[in-house]
Design an enzyme around this catalytic site. Structure first.
Site, mmCIF file in Angstrom:
data_model
loop_
_atom_site.group_PDB
_atom_site.id
_atom_site.type_symbol
_atom_site.label_atom_id
_atom_site.label_comp_id
_atom_site.label_asym_id
_atom_site.label_seq_id
_atom_site.Cartn_x
_atom_site.Cartn_y
_atom_site.Cartn_z
ATOM 1 N N LYS A 109 43.477 48.144 35.594
ATOM 2 C CA LYS A 109 42.885 47.419 36.714
ATOM 3 C C LYS A 109 41.750 48.218 37.352
ATOM 4 O O LYS A 109 40.672 47.677 37.617
ATOM 5 C CB LYS A 109 43.953 47.092 37.763
ATOM 6 N N ASP A 127 44.657 41.832 40.407
ATOM 7 C CA ASP A 127 45.548 42.384 41.420
ATOM 8 C C ASP A 127 46.545 41.310 41.848
ATOM 9 O O ASP A 127 46.624 40.243 41.231
ATOM 10 C CB ASP A 127 44.745 42.917 42.612
#
Length: 212
Positions: free
Chosen positions: A120, A138
Site C-alpha cells: 500500500k 486502505d
C-alpha cells in the site's frame, strides 16, 4: 455496479474535485515516503502535526539518521505505534543512504524492500510522487469498493486488482484519491451520508440512508 455506470461515477467525482491530492503534507518525495510510512493505522491529521515539527529539522534520510532513534521518537511519539515506526524509518533511511544515494527509488520492488514499506505504501509513493496509475487500497477504498459494487473483494489485494481492471484509464491516476476522500467524508463506515453523495445514483448500496 454495472460497467456502464463506472465512467459517469468517476466523471462525477472528477467534476467535483478536478485535482485531488493526498492530505498528508510533504515537500519532497522522501517526506512523502516518510509520512506514508508513519500513517499506518494513524490519521493524516495526526501525522501532519508530527511532521510539521520533524521535517524542518530532519527532512532527508541523512538528517533522520543524524537525529538518532531517540531523537526521532521524540518527534513522532504522538503517532500510534511510534516506536516500531521509528525503527522502520531509521532503517529505511540507512538503506536509502547506503544503497540509493539518499534518493527514493522509483520501482515497486525497491520500495517494498524498505522496512515498514508494504504494497500500500509503495502504491502511494508510485502514484503521488511518480504519477503511476497504482491503487493503494486502505480501509476507505476497501469499504467504498465493496459497498458501491465498484470492485468487490474479500481482501485489499483482491479489491486492488478489481479496481485496476474496472477503473477507466482516463481516471486511473487520480482514482484512489477520489475513493479515499469519498470514504473518509461521505461513504463513512457507520452510516454513509447517501443524502449528500454525488455518486449515489451509480451506487449499488441499498437501502440508501435518509437525511437525518
Amino acid at each position: 455496479m454495472k460497467t456502464a455506470q463506472i465512467e459517469p461515477f468517476f466523471a462525477t467525482l472528477k467534476a467535483a474535485n478536478p485535482l485531488p491530492n493526498t492530505e498528508l503534507e510533504y515537500t519532497t518525495v522522501f517526506e512523502l515516503l516518510a509520512a506514508v510510512l508513519l500513517s499506518a493505522q494513524a490519521t493524516d491529521v495526526g501525522v501532519n502535526k508530527a511532521t510539521r515539527k520533524l521535517f524542518p529539522v530532519a527532512g532527508t534520510p541523512q538528517a533522520i539518521l543524524d537525529l538518532g532513534l531517540d531523537g526521532l521518537e521524540g518527534y513522532i511519539k504522538t503517532i500510534g505505534l511510534y516506536k516500531s515506526k521509528a525503527r522502520h524509518l531509521m532503517e529505511t533511511c540507512r538503506i536509502l543512504v547506503e544503497q540509493h544515494a539518499g534518493v527514493v527509488p522509483r520501482t515497486r520492488e525497491a520500495l517494498e524492500a524498505l522496512p515498514g514499506v508494504g504494497r500500500k505504501t509503495a502504491n502511494v509513493v508510485l502514484n503521488v510522487a511518480f504519477g503511476q496509475p497504482t491503487m493503494a487500497v486502505d480501509t476507505h477504498i476497501f469499504r467504498v469498493s465493496n459497498r458501491t459494487g465498484l470492485a468487490p473483494g474479500k481482501n485489499p489485494l483482491a479489491v486492488e486488482l478489481q479496481l485496476m481492471k474496472r477503473v477507466p484509464a482516463a481516471y486511473a491516476v487520480d482514482s484512489h484519491h477520489w475513493l479515499i476522500l469519498l470514504g473518509r467524508y461521505v461513504c463513512q463506515a457507520r452510516k454513509p451520508r447517501c443524502w449528500e453523495c454525488r455518486v449515489a445514483p451509480y451506487c449499488d448500496f441499498q437501502p440508501k440512508t435518509n437525511t437525518p
